[in-house]
Design an enzyme around this catalytic site. Structure first.
Site, PDB file in Angstrom:
ATOM      1  CG  ASP A   1       3.391   0.110   7.030  1.00  0.00           C
ATOM      2  OD1 ASP A   1       4.163  -0.050   6.064  1.00  0.00           O
ATOM      3  OD2 ASP A   1       2.924  -0.833   7.686  1.00  0.00           O
TER       4      ASP A   1
ATOM      5  CG  ASP B   1      15.504  -2.518   3.292  1.00  0.00           C
ATOM      6  OD1 ASP B   1      16.677  -2.143   3.366  1.00  0.00           O
ATOM      7  OD2 ASP B   1      14.914  -3.068   4.240  1.00  0.00           O
TER       8      ASP B   1
ATOM      9  CD  GLU C   1       7.905  -0.630  -3.407  1.00  0.00           C
ATOM     10  OE1 GLU C   1       6.858   0.029  -3.237  1.00  0.00           O
ATOM     11  OE2 GLU C   1       8.074  -1.766  -2.943  1.00  0.00           O
ATOM     12  CG  ASP C   2       6.993   2.137  -0.368  1.00  0.00           C
ATOM     13  OD1 ASP C   2       7.749   1.266  -0.842  1.00  0.00           O
ATOM     14  OD2 ASP C   2       6.139   1.890   0.494  1.00  0.00           O
TER      15      ASP C   2
ATOM     16  CE  LYS D   1      -2.800  -2.549   3.290  1.00  0.00           C
ATOM     17  NZ  LYS D   1      -2.964  -2.688   4.734  1.00  0.00           N
ATOM     18  N   GLY D   2       2.107   1.089   0.420  1.00  0.00           N
ATOM     19  CA  GLY D   2       2.968   2.240   0.684  1.00  0.00           C
ATOM     20  C   GLY D   2       3.150   3.190  -0.486  1.00  0.00           C
TER      21      GLY D   2
ATOM     22  CB  VAL E   1      12.019   6.252   6.808  1.00  0.00           C
ATOM     23  CG1 VAL E   1      13.405   6.782   7.105  1.00  0.00           C
ATOM     24  CG2 VAL E   1      12.015   5.442   5.520  1.00  0.00           C
TER      25      VAL E   1
ATOM     26  CE  LYS F   1      15.368   1.339   4.589  1.00  0.00           C
ATOM     27  NZ  LYS F   1      14.987   0.803   5.904  1.00  0.00           N
TER      28      LYS F   1
ATOM     29  NE  ARG G   1      -0.012   1.665   5.139  1.00  0.00           N
ATOM     30  CZ  ARG G   1       0.926   0.860   4.647  1.00  0.00           C
ATOM     31  NH1 ARG G   1       1.891   1.348   3.904  1.00  0.00           N
ATOM     32  NH2 ARG G   1       0.892  -0.434   4.879  1.00  0.00           N
TER      33      ARG G   1
HETATM   34  P1  IMP Z   1      12.739  -5.020   0.115  1.00  0.00           P
HETATM   35  O1  IMP Z   1      12.100  -6.226  -0.503  1.00  0.00           O
HETATM   36  O2  IMP Z   1      13.624  -5.389   1.265  1.00  0.00           O
HETATM   37  O3  IMP Z   1      13.440  -4.136  -0.870  1.00  0.00           O
HETATM   38  O4  IMP Z   1      11.600  -4.250   0.831  1.00  0.00           O
HETATM   39  C1  IMP Z   1      10.830  -3.325   0.242  1.00  0.00           C
HETATM   40  C2  IMP Z   1       9.573  -3.113   1.054  1.00  0.00           C
HETATM   41  O5  IMP Z   1       9.837  -3.159   2.457  1.00  0.00           O
HETATM   42  C3  IMP Z   1       9.040  -1.755   0.788  1.00  0.00           C
HETATM   43  O6  IMP Z   1       8.069  -1.814  -0.225  1.00  0.00           O
HETATM   44  C4  IMP Z   1       8.436  -1.369   2.107  1.00  0.00           C
HETATM   45  O7  IMP Z   1       7.107  -1.798   2.168  1.00  0.00           O
HETATM   46  C5  IMP Z   1       9.225  -2.111   3.139  1.00  0.00           C
HETATM   47  N1  IMP Z   1      10.265  -1.277   3.768  1.00  0.00           N
HETATM   48  C6  IMP Z   1      11.592  -1.341   3.607  1.00  0.00           C
HETATM   49  N2  IMP Z   1      12.235  -0.410   4.320  1.00  0.00           N
HETATM   50  C7  IMP Z   1      11.265   0.271   4.964  1.00  0.00           C
HETATM   51  C8  IMP Z   1      11.297   1.409   5.863  1.00  0.00           C
HETATM   52  O8  IMP Z   1      12.344   1.983   6.226  1.00  0.00           O
HETATM   53  N3  IMP Z   1      10.085   1.831   6.307  1.00  0.00           N
HETATM   54  C9  IMP Z   1       8.904   1.260   5.935  1.00  0.00           C
HETATM   55  N4  IMP Z   1       8.845   0.221   5.096  1.00  0.00           N
HETATM   56  C10 IMP Z   1      10.011  -0.272   4.620  1.00  0.00           C
HETATM   57 MG    MG Z   2       5.995  -1.505   0.019  1.00  0.00          MG
END
Ligand code: IMP
Ligand code: MG
Length: 169
Positions: free
Chosen positions: A151, A95, A91-92, A35-36, A145, A123, A157
């Site tokens: 969230d 990570d 995408e928000d 949802k982010g 964050v 990140k 959010r």
């Molecule tokens: P990844 O698969 O590790 O790249 O994660 C991405 C998803 O993790 C994002 O779409 C977010 O929903 C969540 N996420 C990663 N870091 C954060 C953060 O610092 N705050 C909130 N959500 C995060």
């Molecule tokens: Mg997300």
């Protein structure tokens, strides 16, 4: 506070101008990850001067925790096909890259004309899967964050600024 609402607004407008310049006239499908990314999508879509349509994909990789479980699950698929279309994933935050690596691979199989990624936040220090971002809003350090769609356990959010979650070492 890490990034204020005014700074976000200015950067998203810039990203919209860049996307407008990069894509020829014609349809562009934006796909936001629920949802982010919805907050970012709404602002970015209005900053793009093209024939934009939107769709949503639900992906879950985190529970309530602040670190990835490494598992990705589709919770809602697209409403419309993307074959032959220019597609931009919105995408928000990226990570570990696990979510976008997975999503990019499954969408690529559906035969879009082009497939790129726009992420508001990056990140890079925690990356486990390489992800090529065509558009990045801000690179941030390894801090959890919230706000502007992001969230913690579904909270925060609706904050206008992007803030570091308190109580972290
Ligand atoms: P990844 O698969 O590790 O790249 O994660 C991405 C998803 O993790 C994002 O779409 C977010 O929903 C969540 N996420 C990663 N870091 C954060 C953060 O610092 N705050 C909130 N959500 C995060
Ligand atoms: Mg997300």
């Amino acid at each position: 506070m890490l990034i204020g609402a005014g700074e976000i607004r200015a950067r998203v407008a810039e990203m919209g101008r860049q996307i407008t310049a990069d894509y020829a006239e014609g349809p562009l499908r934006l796909i936001a990850i629920l949802k982010g990314a919805c907050f970012f999508l709404c602002d970015l879509a209005r900053a793009i001067d093209r024939d934009v349509s939107i769709d949503f994909m639900g992906i879950s990789s985190y529970g309530r925790d602040t670190s990835s479980s490494g598992e990705v699950r589709v919770t809602k698929d697209l409403d419309h096909e993307i074959a032959g279309l220019d597609v931009l994933i919105v995408e928000d935050i990226v990570d570990t890259g696990i979510t976008l690596d997975y999503l990019h691979r499954i969408l690529e199989q559906r035969g879009p004309r082009s497939l790129r990624i726009a992420a508001l936040l990056d990140k890079p220090s925690r990356r486990r899967k390489p992800v090529r971002l065509a558009y990045t809003g801000f690179q941030i350090p390894d801090q959890f964050v919230v706000g502007y769609g992001l969230d913690y356990g579904e909270r925060y959010r609706n904050l206008a600024d992007i803030c570091v979650l308190g109580g972290q070492p």
